[in-house]
Enzyme design. Structure first.
Site, PDB file in Angstrom:
ATOM      1  N   LYS A 160      18.164 -80.348  22.007  1.00  0.00           N
ATOM      2  CA  LYS A 160      18.563 -81.550  22.993  1.00  0.00           C
ATOM      3  C   LYS A 160      19.648 -80.747  24.101  1.00  0.00           C
ATOM      4  O   LYS A 160      20.180 -79.782  23.728  1.00  0.00           O
ATOM      5  CB  LYS A 160      19.181 -82.629  22.481  1.00  0.00           C
ATOM      6  CG  LYS A 160      18.587 -83.349  21.129  1.00  0.00           C
ATOM      7  CD  LYS A 160      16.948 -84.037  21.776  1.00  0.00           C
ATOM      8  CE  LYS A 160      16.362 -84.655  20.651  1.00  0.00           C
ATOM      9  NZ  LYS A 160      14.944 -84.771  20.987  1.00  0.00           N
ATOM     10  N   GLU A 189      14.606 -79.721  25.489  1.00  0.00           N
ATOM     11  CA  GLU A 189      14.624 -81.308  26.082  1.00  0.00           C
ATOM     12  C   GLU A 189      16.084 -81.083  26.856  1.00  0.00           C
ATOM     13  O   GLU A 189      16.909 -80.632  26.218  1.00  0.00           O
ATOM     14  CB  GLU A 189      14.477 -82.296  25.093  1.00  0.00           C
ATOM     15  CG  GLU A 189      13.227 -82.278  24.447  1.00  0.00           C
ATOM     16  CD  GLU A 189      12.979 -83.352  23.514  1.00  0.00           C
ATOM     17  OE1 GLU A 189      12.242 -84.573  23.666  1.00  0.00           O
ATOM     18  OE2 GLU A 189      13.775 -83.469  22.280  1.00  0.00           O
ATOM     19  N   HIS A 198       6.419 -82.439  14.656  1.00  0.00           N
ATOM     20  CA  HIS A 198       5.542 -81.896  15.776  1.00  0.00           C
ATOM     21  C   HIS A 198       5.149 -80.605  15.844  1.00  0.00           C
ATOM     22  O   HIS A 198       4.136 -80.186  16.013  1.00  0.00           O
ATOM     23  CB  HIS A 198       6.562 -82.471  16.965  1.00  0.00           C
ATOM     24  CG  HIS A 198       6.591 -83.931  16.996  1.00  0.00           C
ATOM     25  ND1 HIS A 198       5.989 -84.715  16.694  1.00  0.00           N
ATOM     26  CD2 HIS A 198       7.860 -84.406  17.531  1.00  0.00           C
ATOM     27  CE1 HIS A 198       6.498 -86.237  16.960  1.00  0.00           C
ATOM     28  NE2 HIS A 198       7.802 -85.839  17.390  1.00  0.00           N
ATOM     29  N   LYS A 222      -1.433 -85.521  22.263  1.00  0.00           N
ATOM     30  CA  LYS A 222      -1.230 -85.142  23.784  1.00  0.00           C
ATOM     31  C   LYS A 222      -2.530 -84.311  24.405  1.00  0.00           C
ATOM     32  O   LYS A 222      -3.137 -83.562  23.542  1.00  0.00           O
ATOM     33  CB  LYS A 222      -0.115 -84.146  23.918  1.00  0.00           C
ATOM     34  CG  LYS A 222       1.197 -85.150  23.542  1.00  0.00           C
ATOM     35  CD  LYS A 222       2.455 -83.944  23.425  1.00  0.00           C
ATOM     36  CE  LYS A 222       3.653 -84.780  22.954  1.00  0.00           C
ATOM     37  NZ  LYS A 222       4.395 -85.153  24.299  1.00  0.00           N
ATOM     38  N   HIS A 251       2.551 -87.971  17.488  1.00  0.00           N
ATOM     39  CA  HIS A 251       1.965 -88.242  18.816  1.00  0.00           C
ATOM     40  C   HIS A 251       1.840 -87.009  19.489  1.00  0.00           C
ATOM     41  O   HIS A 251       1.159 -86.919  20.353  1.00  0.00           O
ATOM     42  CB  HIS A 251       2.776 -89.367  19.526  1.00  0.00           C
ATOM     43  CG  HIS A 251       4.167 -88.878  20.124  1.00  0.00           C
ATOM     44  ND1 HIS A 251       5.238 -88.701  19.516  1.00  0.00           N
ATOM     45  CD2 HIS A 251       4.405 -88.528  21.301  1.00  0.00           C
ATOM     46  CE1 HIS A 251       6.209 -87.997  20.145  1.00  0.00           C
ATOM     47  NE2 HIS A 251       5.727 -88.153  21.397  1.00  0.00           N
ATOM     48  N   ASP A 286      13.603 -83.906  12.841  1.00  0.00           N
ATOM     49  CA  ASP A 286      13.031 -84.798  13.943  1.00  0.00           C
ATOM     50  C   ASP A 286      11.854 -83.979  14.579  1.00  0.00           C
ATOM     51  O   ASP A 286      10.922 -84.625  14.863  1.00  0.00           O
ATOM     52  CB  ASP A 286      14.181 -85.009  14.997  1.00  0.00           C
ATOM     53  CG  ASP A 286      13.706 -86.094  16.037  1.00  0.00           C
ATOM     54  OD1 ASP A 286      12.913 -86.842  15.611  1.00  0.00           O
ATOM     55  OD2 ASP A 286      14.143 -85.779  17.126  1.00  0.00           O
ATOM     56  N   LYS A 308      13.555 -79.765  30.595  1.00  0.00           N
ATOM     57  CA  LYS A 308      12.312 -80.332  29.646  1.00  0.00           C
ATOM     58  C   LYS A 308      11.100 -79.958  30.053  1.00  0.00           C
ATOM     59  O   LYS A 308      10.549 -80.060  31.111  1.00  0.00           O
ATOM     60  CB  LYS A 308      12.596 -82.098  29.827  1.00  0.00           C
ATOM     61  CG  LYS A 308      11.851 -82.802  28.961  1.00  0.00           C
ATOM     62  CD  LYS A 308      11.806 -84.334  29.014  1.00  0.00           C
ATOM     63  CE  LYS A 308      10.633 -84.955  28.322  1.00  0.00           C
ATOM     64  NZ  LYS A 308      10.391 -84.885  26.693  1.00  0.00           N
TER      65      LYS A 308
HETATM   66  C1  BG6 Z   1      10.252 -88.032  19.057  1.00  0.00           C
HETATM   67  C2  BG6 Z   1      11.453 -87.531  18.699  1.00  0.00           C
HETATM   68  O1  BG6 Z   1       9.290 -87.980  17.944  1.00  0.00           O
HETATM   69  O2  BG6 Z   1       9.562 -87.132  20.003  1.00  0.00           O
HETATM   70  C3  BG6 Z   1      12.410 -87.374  19.859  1.00  0.00           C
HETATM   71  O3  BG6 Z   1      12.110 -88.280  17.748  1.00  0.00           O
HETATM   72  C4  BG6 Z   1      11.662 -86.492  20.989  1.00  0.00           C
HETATM   73  O4  BG6 Z   1      13.518 -86.668  19.511  1.00  0.00           O
HETATM   74  C5  BG6 Z   1      10.277 -87.119  21.151  1.00  0.00           C
HETATM   75  O5  BG6 Z   1      12.585 -86.472  21.910  1.00  0.00           O
HETATM   76  C6  BG6 Z   1       9.541 -86.157  22.347  1.00  0.00           C
HETATM   77  O6  BG6 Z   1       8.408 -87.047  22.928  1.00  0.00           O
HETATM   78  P1  BG6 Z   1       7.700 -86.979  24.023  1.00  0.00           P
HETATM   79  O7  BG6 Z   1       6.764 -88.029  24.283  1.00  0.00           O
HETATM   80  O8  BG6 Z   1       8.495 -86.853  24.909  1.00  0.00           O
HETATM   81  O9  BG6 Z   1       6.819 -85.648  23.956  1.00  0.00           O
END
Ligand code: BG6
Length: 468
Positions: free
Chosen positions: A327, A215, A239, A181, A177, A234, A332
């Site tokens: 984390k 974050e 990402h 963005k 995802h 993760d 964030k």
């Molecule tokens: C997820 C992770 O794919 O993305 C999470 O598993 C992370 O750990 C999250 O917090 C972040 O997503 P976003 O939508 O806040 O950018």
């Protein structure tokens, strides 16, 4: 192009991901008029429910979402198929799907596109995919896979081989995802539509690229998942690598042709040098992590990762890509910073701050320029200034959420912003050394900070642009 009609089959329909992300995103797509004129949503899960029971769940999910429940909501397009779905046991899905397809053939006059959305834990990917093949539901369908699509080079290969037995690559839409963005999607427009940026986008002008996703969240409510995964798996190989690919890619031949965009990003990912876990990676674990219920007291799982990635292309030779996430950090945010080389000429050596091009990809997205100006006043002295463009303020536009954007792309069959098998293979190949024996021990850091001190050295001779 948008098909005349579509059936979205939502696997894991009663689960958390469906309720938090997918259903609100489908609603957003609909709300923006981006849904085909004729559509059905079929929820599929193991729970025993009837159509109305599932419609209540959908309604509850929309109530909790930003857009709320649409005025005059008519749930008749929503159906439920219980009994689960595997190769051995097809549950109610084939029957319900046959019914809604026939309805749509009657109303739209054409065969609907079927979009299977797998909002299920990765362990269920294989069983459902085999089921699609076994029950004849794969032909011509598009299939959306959630992340993580594999957790190592080997498990990726295994999963992908199985998927390829049932589906061709162009039927597969693997979601990351971050690629959906607004801030990330704007990168190549910023670059290819503006000579000012496009001409600087290389080692000739850029000293470092930083992709920083601190974050402040805790992991307490997903300790079991987190303990099995860790920050690097993760976030980094998924990402952050994909965003790095998006920054590093060569100009695609045609930005509107998905195949050409995909090829450009894949080539960038293939140029990632395998990480050197000793020289180029710092792992961290926040103090107190092992006190969380469900986390073993001797856990060495990482909750923080900082990596220096080298992209072996002519454009980026010698330019480190610094990637960081964790984390329980100080704040964030999500930011790409291109740190520009110092000027030569009459002001060489005079500036205290490097100039920067920053792309914030949290929320609606923002572009910020860190530029040096004359300090207003009588003297010739210099100050760092900031010019900020919020994408939300761009006239005529309305930012779309990443999930809605990607669902829309899947509906029109555009794979540009989905990860591909070749791209993920390359990502796992560059990541693999971090899963081997040379993986460093995570170093402790205090919650609410920028991670272990050791991570600072990776950014030398600069510093992490976010942080102390
Ligand atoms: C997820 C992770 O794919 O993305 C999470 O598993 C992370 O750990 C999250 O917090 C972040 O997503 P976003 O939508 O806040 O950018």
């Amino acid at each position: 192009a948008l098909p005349e009609s579509v059936v979205v089959v939502l696997f894991g329909a009663t689960g958390d991901l469906a309720s938090r992300m997918v259903l609100p995103a489908l609603h957003e797509v609909h709300d923006r008029g981006l849904m085909p004129a004729h559509w059905r949503l079929v929820g599929c899960a193991t729970d025993v429910l009837d159509d109305d029971g599932f419609r209540d769940l959908v309604r509850a999910s929309l109530e909790r979402s930003e857009l709320g429940v649409p005025a005059g909501w008519d749930p008749s397009a929503v159906r439920y198929a219980g009994g689960g779905f595997t190769a051995e046991d097809s549950g109610e899905l084939p029957t319900v799907l046959a019914q809604v397809r026939e309805e749509l053939r009657d109303t739209a006059g054409t065969e609907p596109v079927v979009l299977h959305f797998l909002a299920v834990p990765p362990v269920a990917f294989a069983a459902i995919t085999k089921g699609l093949g076994a029950h004849g539901l794969a032909d011509g369908a598009r299939v959306v896979f959630e992340k993580p699509y594999g957790t190592s080079a080997e498990s990726f290969k295994e999963l992908d081989a199985l998927v390829k037995e049932v589906l061709t690559e162009d039927q597969v839409f693997r979601i990351d995802h971050f690629l959906g963005k607004e801030g990330v999607q704007t990168i190549y427009v910023l670059r290819f539509a503006n000579q000012l940026f496009g001409s600087e986008w290389s080692r000739a002008s850029i000293d470092q690229v930083q992709i920083d996703v601190p974050e402040d969240l805790d992991v307490a409510n997903r300790a079991t998942f987190y303990e099995a995964t860790g920050a690097a798996l993760d976030m980094l190989v998924t990402h952050l690598f994909q965003v790095a690919g998006q920054v590093a890619m060569e100009p695609p031949a045609d930005l509107r042709d998905p195949e050409s965009v995909i090829a450009a990003r894949e080539a960038a990912l293939r140029a990632f040098r395998p990480l050197d876990p000793v020289e180029d990676v710092v792992l961290g674990q926040f103090e107190g992590y092992t006190d969380i219920e469900g986390v073993p007291s001797d856990s060495v799982q990482d909750t923080f990762v900082a990596a220096r990635l080298w992209v072996d292309t002519e454009r980026w030779r010698g330019v480190p890509f610094l990637l960081r996430t964790g984390k329980r950090m100080a704040r964030k945010t999500q930011r790409i910073t291109l740190v520009l080389k110092p000027p030569f000429g009459p002001l060489a050596g005079e500036l205290s701050e490097p100039n920067t091009i920053e792309i914030c990809f949290a929320g609606d997205g923002e572009i910020r320029l860190g530029i040096t100006v004359k300090t207003p006043g009588p003297d010739l002295t210099f100050s760092p200034g900031k010019a900020v463009l919020e994408l939300d303020d761009v006239p005529g536009g309305e930012p779309i959420s990443p999930y809605a954007s990607l669902i829309h792309d899947a509906l029109i069959g555009d794979r540009s912003l989905f990860t591909t098998a070749e791209g993920l293979r390359a990502a796992f190949a560059a990541f693999a050394p971090l899963q081997g024996e040379a993986r460093p021990q995570p170093e402790p850091y205090a919650p609410g900070t920028w991670g272990p001190a050791a991570a600072h050295r990776l950014a030398a001779p600069h510093r992490w642009m976010l942080g102390e």
